[in-house]
Scaffold this motif. Structure first.
Motif, PDB file in Angstrom:
ATOM      1  N   VAL A 136      26.085 -79.082  29.969  1.00 13.89           N
ATOM      2  CA  VAL A 136      25.569 -80.433  29.720  1.00 13.89           C
ATOM      3  C   VAL A 136      24.131 -80.469  30.215  1.00 13.89           C
ATOM      4  O   VAL A 136      23.733 -79.685  31.077  1.00 13.89           O
ATOM      5  N   LYS A 137      23.337 -81.366  29.685  1.00 18.54           N
ATOM      6  CA  LYS A 137      21.898 -81.374  29.966  1.00 18.54           C
ATOM      7  C   LYS A 137      21.572 -81.550  31.438  1.00 18.54           C
ATOM      8  O   LYS A 137      20.599 -80.996  31.944  1.00 18.54           O
ATOM      9  N   ASP A 138      22.381 -82.354  32.146  1.00 16.22           N
ATOM     10  CA  ASP A 138      22.108 -82.576  33.562  1.00 16.22           C
ATOM     11  C   ASP A 138      23.077 -81.790  34.444  1.00 16.22           C
ATOM     12  O   ASP A 138      23.380 -82.176  35.570  1.00 16.22           O
ATOM     13  N   GLY A 139      23.544 -80.665  33.912  1.00 17.20           N
ATOM     14  CA  GLY A 139      24.513 -79.863  34.637  1.00 17.20           C
ATOM     15  C   GLY A 139      23.943 -78.567  35.174  1.00 17.20           C
ATOM     16  O   GLY A 139      22.751 -78.266  35.042  1.00 17.20           O
ATOM     17  N   LEU A 140      24.833 -77.776  35.794  1.00 14.83           N
ATOM     18  CA  LEU A 140      24.495 -76.497  36.395  1.00 14.83           C
ATOM     19  C   LEU A 140      25.389 -75.423  35.795  1.00 14.83           C
ATOM     20  O   LEU A 140      26.620 -75.591  35.738  1.00 14.83           O
ATOM     21  N   GLY A 141      24.806 -74.329  35.350  1.00 12.30           N
ATOM     22  CA  GLY A 141      25.570 -73.171  34.902  1.00 12.30           C
ATOM     23  C   GLY A 141      25.576 -72.151  36.029  1.00 12.30           C
ATOM     24  O   GLY A 141      24.533 -71.604  36.377  1.00 12.30           O
ATOM     25  N   VAL A 142      26.738 -71.898  36.614  1.00 15.64           N
ATOM     26  CA  VAL A 142      26.815 -71.073  37.828  1.00 15.64           C
ATOM     27  C   VAL A 142      27.578 -69.779  37.536  1.00 15.64           C
ATOM     28  O   VAL A 142      28.810 -69.790  37.401  1.00 15.64           O
ATOM     29  N   GLY A 143      26.841 -68.674  37.418  1.00 21.75           N
ATOM     30  CA  GLY A 143      27.460 -67.361  37.345  1.00 21.75           C
ATOM     31  C   GLY A 143      27.515 -66.784  38.749  1.00 21.75           C
ATOM     32  O   GLY A 143      26.499 -66.723  39.438  1.00 21.75           O
ATOM     33  N   TYR A 144      28.698 -66.367  39.189  1.00 26.30           N
ATOM     34  CA  TYR A 144      28.817 -65.943  40.585  1.00 26.30           C
ATOM     35  C   TYR A 144      29.704 -64.710  40.710  1.00 26.30           C
ATOM     36  O   TYR A 144      30.470 -64.367  39.805  1.00 26.30           O
ATOM     37  N   SER A 145      29.581 -64.039  41.833  1.00 24.25           N
ATOM     38  CA  SER A 145      30.464 -62.917  42.142  1.00 24.25           C
ATOM     39  C   SER A 145      30.470 -62.695  43.638  1.00 24.25           C
ATOM     40  O   SER A 145      29.556 -63.118  44.355  1.00 24.25           O
ATOM     41  N   ILE A 146      31.511 -62.062  44.116  1.00 20.11           N
ATOM     42  CA  ILE A 146      31.563 -61.638  45.512  1.00 20.11           C
ATOM     43  C   ILE A 146      31.791 -60.136  45.507  1.00 20.11           C
ATOM     44  O   ILE A 146      32.751 -59.643  44.928  1.00 20.11           O
ATOM     45  N   GLN A 147      30.852 -59.407  46.084  1.00 22.24           N
ATOM     46  CA  GLN A 147      30.869 -57.963  46.024  1.00 22.24           C
ATOM     47  C   GLN A 147      31.061 -57.369  47.415  1.00 22.24           C
ATOM     48  O   GLN A 147      31.309 -58.096  48.379  1.00 22.24           O
ATOM     49  N   ASN A 148      30.947 -56.048  47.496  1.00 21.61           N
ATOM     50  CA  ASN A 148      31.226 -55.382  48.774  1.00 21.61           C
ATOM     51  C   ASN A 148      30.234 -55.755  49.868  1.00 21.61           C
ATOM     52  O   ASN A 148      30.574 -55.713  51.046  1.00 21.61           O
ATOM     53  N   ASP A 149      28.994 -56.091  49.469  1.00 22.60           N
ATOM     54  CA  ASP A 149      27.997 -56.361  50.503  1.00 22.60           C
ATOM     55  C   ASP A 149      27.378 -57.754  50.449  1.00 22.60           C
ATOM     56  O   ASP A 149      26.519 -58.065  51.271  1.00 22.60           O
ATOM     57  N   PHE A 150      27.784 -58.591  49.515  1.00 19.48           N
ATOM     58  CA  PHE A 150      27.266 -59.959  49.505  1.00 19.48           C
ATOM     59  C   PHE A 150      28.022 -60.831  48.510  1.00 19.48           C
ATOM     60  O   PHE A 150      28.739 -60.328  47.640  1.00 19.48           O
ATOM     61  N   ALA A 151      27.830 -62.132  48.644  1.00 20.22           N
ATOM     62  CA  ALA A 151      28.239 -63.097  47.627  1.00 20.22           C
ATOM     63  C   ALA A 151      26.963 -63.514  46.898  1.00 20.22           C
ATOM     64  O   ALA A 151      25.917 -63.692  47.527  1.00 20.22           O
ATOM     65  N   GLY A 152      27.045 -63.660  45.601  1.00 18.93           N
ATOM     66  CA  GLY A 152      25.847 -63.994  44.838  1.00 18.93           C
ATOM     67  C   GLY A 152      26.110 -65.062  43.800  1.00 18.93           C
ATOM     68  O   GLY A 152      27.233 -65.202  43.304  1.00 18.93           O
TER      69      GLY A 152
END
Length: 675
Positions: free
Chosen positions: A616-632
């Motif tokens: 949506v126009k006023d929204g957030l697209g959040v691609g995420y992952s949690i890996q061996n050395d960090f969360a991103g």
């Protein structure tokens, strides 16, 4: 999330020997096929259970529970009344009709056709609205990273995957609860003697869960064709060529011989090399037709209809572009290089960018920058992440274990070979030129308005979660809720995709991470210090959030969510020509489906970054992952519409607070035990 280095331990020892045309028997099975499964690829397909239609009462209950955190008490009471009227009235009628329709179509699922229609009838441009981006981990060996080398190995590995699939010898897709015990030769021997009609249920006894593979046939050789009102998918699974794009110029390149065998590595390398050399002698395309695939779908449909009214253009477009197995986009230095310290420019370019060197309508496009950074951009209507991720992982693993060319591999010259390397020279009139200019300007404006922010948080990773008994996905989703609440003082519709591929023709179900448990935690934590619960109490609330999250995820994966059911009931009303039920006009239904926070993750070490646009126009697209050395997390938003930077800053603070609670509660527990 952005490191392009490889952790070799993931796939074991990398084979040292490089295979090239002098050591490869190109017509041997070892070269032609990626796998030679003892179980046929579609072995479990017939016995997969059907996607269940949830009980109407349960969907109503789940809907009310999901909307409660984002409604006032009065709004929730009003919604309860409307839902109860729906449940006892038109909802029962629609549910009965949906079940009747489902019973008459036992070969598929109740969601499959309406979900395809949803994608194909939407007129929004594909970039940012639908096509996601997955960035592949780099090669640790410098001799395999150059663009030409990486592209050649990607082509070969992709074709090996594709030919294995078509020959029905690609390993069936199975989710193993304990791979060490079930991803074994013994498991496969037992499955081979199981009656095919019951093979899936036999597999369940081993805690191994076969997944639907019906989408795989569209992975390559598929194109979305723009049509007025509703697009269509066209398949050409037996094509022998790929589409190669370079600086907007387009080439068709044969990669299979007349019998369908993969050509030798030196031949494929030579043909790619000839394209790069040819293109260096040409100007960039003055009218880059690929930009048209960024347009609003009806606009593109009208432009295409005019364009193919020219017979030469129609022949080239349909035979060479639409029918290509996939699109290989070789970007130039002018398109930018990857900078690990500032990955945003490259990520934005690969996600949507100028689009002069893209064909977003292809089911799958491989994007390779001048420095060899590789990504996949895929059209979403034909399928979901399960099929793409399987391809992504297998191709990456294949390139690591047995690359067929290196930077020093000799090539078979293809200079002047216009039969196998065909520049596509379309006849472009002023109307088409004007359409390309308009599409370019519109896309450039949208991309310019896109903001992208990212966070790497090293204090939280897979090891941290394991040590403290935390669910990685639950913790990150809880952090999203806390971040949004403390930054913007409210709770909003939040979307997390969950695959239902354990069922025949399953697609996805929505998991709603904003719950009353997450709301209670956020409100407790944001109290003044003197009124804040103890670390132990807050940790108990985190565990409660995790428990609720886990239950919702399990329900969604088992086809027991509510979003797809209500979507199908609404679709049924449309098919039957009935008035829109009042439930779908409520503020609650509109608000829960206005996904301000849209999230997606792919749990694999081969993906170093994933991104998509806000829904949506006023929204957030959040691609995420949690890996061996960090969360991103990579967060997209539109400038002056949503505050992505504020969200990312708040997310870092949310991670800090959650990690502090976990540490304090652990310390308190140890102190108590020592007394």
């Amino acid at each position: 999330m952005f490191k392009l280095k490889v952790h070799k331990s993931r796939f074991g020892a990398v084979l040292a020997a490089t295979r090239n045309s002098t050591t490869t028997t190109t017509h041997g099975n070892h070269y032609q096929y990626l796998q030679n499964s003892k179980l046929p690829t579609l072995y479990f397909q017939r016995s997969l259970p059907r996607l269940p239609i949830p009980l109407l009462e349960k969907s109503c209950e789940r809907f009310l529970a999901a909307v409660q955190p984002i409604l006032s008490a009065e709004e929730h009471r009003e919604t309860q009344q409307v839902v109860e009227q729906f449940r006892q009235g038109v909802g029962m009628e629609l549910h009965a009709k949906l079940k009747q329709r489902d019973a008459a179509n036992k070969h598929t699922s109740y969601i499959s056709e309406p979900w395809f229609d949803m994608y194909l009838t939407d007129r929004a441009p594909l970039p940012l609205n639908y096509n996601p981006l997955l960035v592949m981990r780099g090669d640790p060996r410098p001799e395999y990273q150059p663009q030409l080398t990486r592209a050649t190995n990607l082509i070969i590995s992709s074709l090996r995957f594709w030919r294995s699939l078509q020959a029905n010898i690609l390993e069936p897709e199975v989710y193993h609860m304990n791979p060490k015990k079930t991803d074994t030769a013994s498991y496969r021997r037992w499955m081979a003697i199981a009656p095919k009609a019951f093979a899936t249920y036999a597999s369940y006894a081993f805690k191994a869960f076969p997944l639907d593979m019906s989408q795989y046939s569209r992975l390559l050789g598929t194109t979305r064709i723009p049509k007025l009102g509703k697009d269509e998918l066209v398949q050409s699974p037996h094509s022998k060529h790929i589409l190669v794009m370079r600086r907007g110029n387009m080439y068709a390149m044969n990669v299979l011989d007349s019998s369908g065998y993969i050509l030798s590595p030196s031949v494929i390398l030579g043909r790619l090399k000839s394209i790069l050399e040819q293109d260096s002698q040409r100007e960039p395309a003055s009218v880059p037709l690929g930009v048209l695939t960024t347009a609003q779908r009806n606009d593109w449909a009208q432009t295409r209809a005019h364009f193919i009214s020219n017979p030469k253009n129609a022949d080239l477009l349909q035979r060479e572009v639409d029918a290509a197995l996939f699109c290989l986009c070789l970007d130039s230095v002018e398109d930018g290089l990857f900078d690990e310290a500032n990955p945003v420019p490259m990520l934005k370019h690969q996600l949507a960018g100028k689009a002069t060197n893209r064909w977003f309508d292809k089911s799958l496009s491989l994007l390779i920058s001048a420095d060899g950074v590789t990504a996949v951009n895929f059209e979403h209507s034909w399928g979901d992440g399960v099929a793409v991720l399987r391809y992504f992982n297998e191709v990456y693993k294949d390139m690591l274990q047995q690359p067929f060319v290196s930077a020093g591999t000799p090539h078979t010259p293809a200079d002047g070979d216009t039969i196998n390397v065909r520049p596509l020279n379309f006849e472009i009139d002023e109307k088409t030129r004007a359409a390309v200019e308009a599409a370019y300007a519109q896309n450039a404006s949208i991309v310019e308005s896109l903001d992208m922010n990212y966070l790497q948080y090293k204090q939280l990773n897979k090891g941290t979660c394991k040590r403290h008994g935390l669910s990685p996905d639950s913790i990150i989703q809880l952090a999203f809720q806390l971040a949004y609440r403390q930054a913007f003082k409210r709770y909003v519709g939040t979307y997390e995709s969950c695959s239902t591929s354990a069922f025949r023709h399953g697609r996805t179900e929505t998991m709603r991470p904003c719950t009353m448990a997450t709301k209670a935690f956020c409100e407790a934590l944001l109290q003044p210090a003197q009124r804040q619960p103890s670390a132990g109490e807050l940790r108990a609330m985190i565990d409660k959030c995790s428990s609720v999250h886990g239950q919702l995820t399990k329900e969604a994966a088992m086809g027991q969510g509510f979003d797809r059911h209500l979507f199908a009931l609404r679709h049924t009303a449309q098919l039957e020509g009935l008035p829109q039920p009042a439930l779908f006009e409520t503020e609650a239904y509109k608000r829960i489906n206005y996904n301000i926070i849209s999230t997606s993750t792919l749990g694999t070490d081969t993906v170093v970054a994933g991104s998509f646009g806000p829904v949506v126009k006023d929204g957030l697209g959040v691609g995420y992952s949690i890996q061996n050395d960090f969360a991103g997390a990579i967060v997209t938003s539109y400038k002056n519409q949503a505050q992505g930077k504020e969200f990312i800053d708040s997310l870092e603070s949310a991670f800090d607070q959650i990690c502090a609670i976990i540490e304090r509660s652990n310390s308190a527990a140890k102190t108590e035990m020592s007394k």
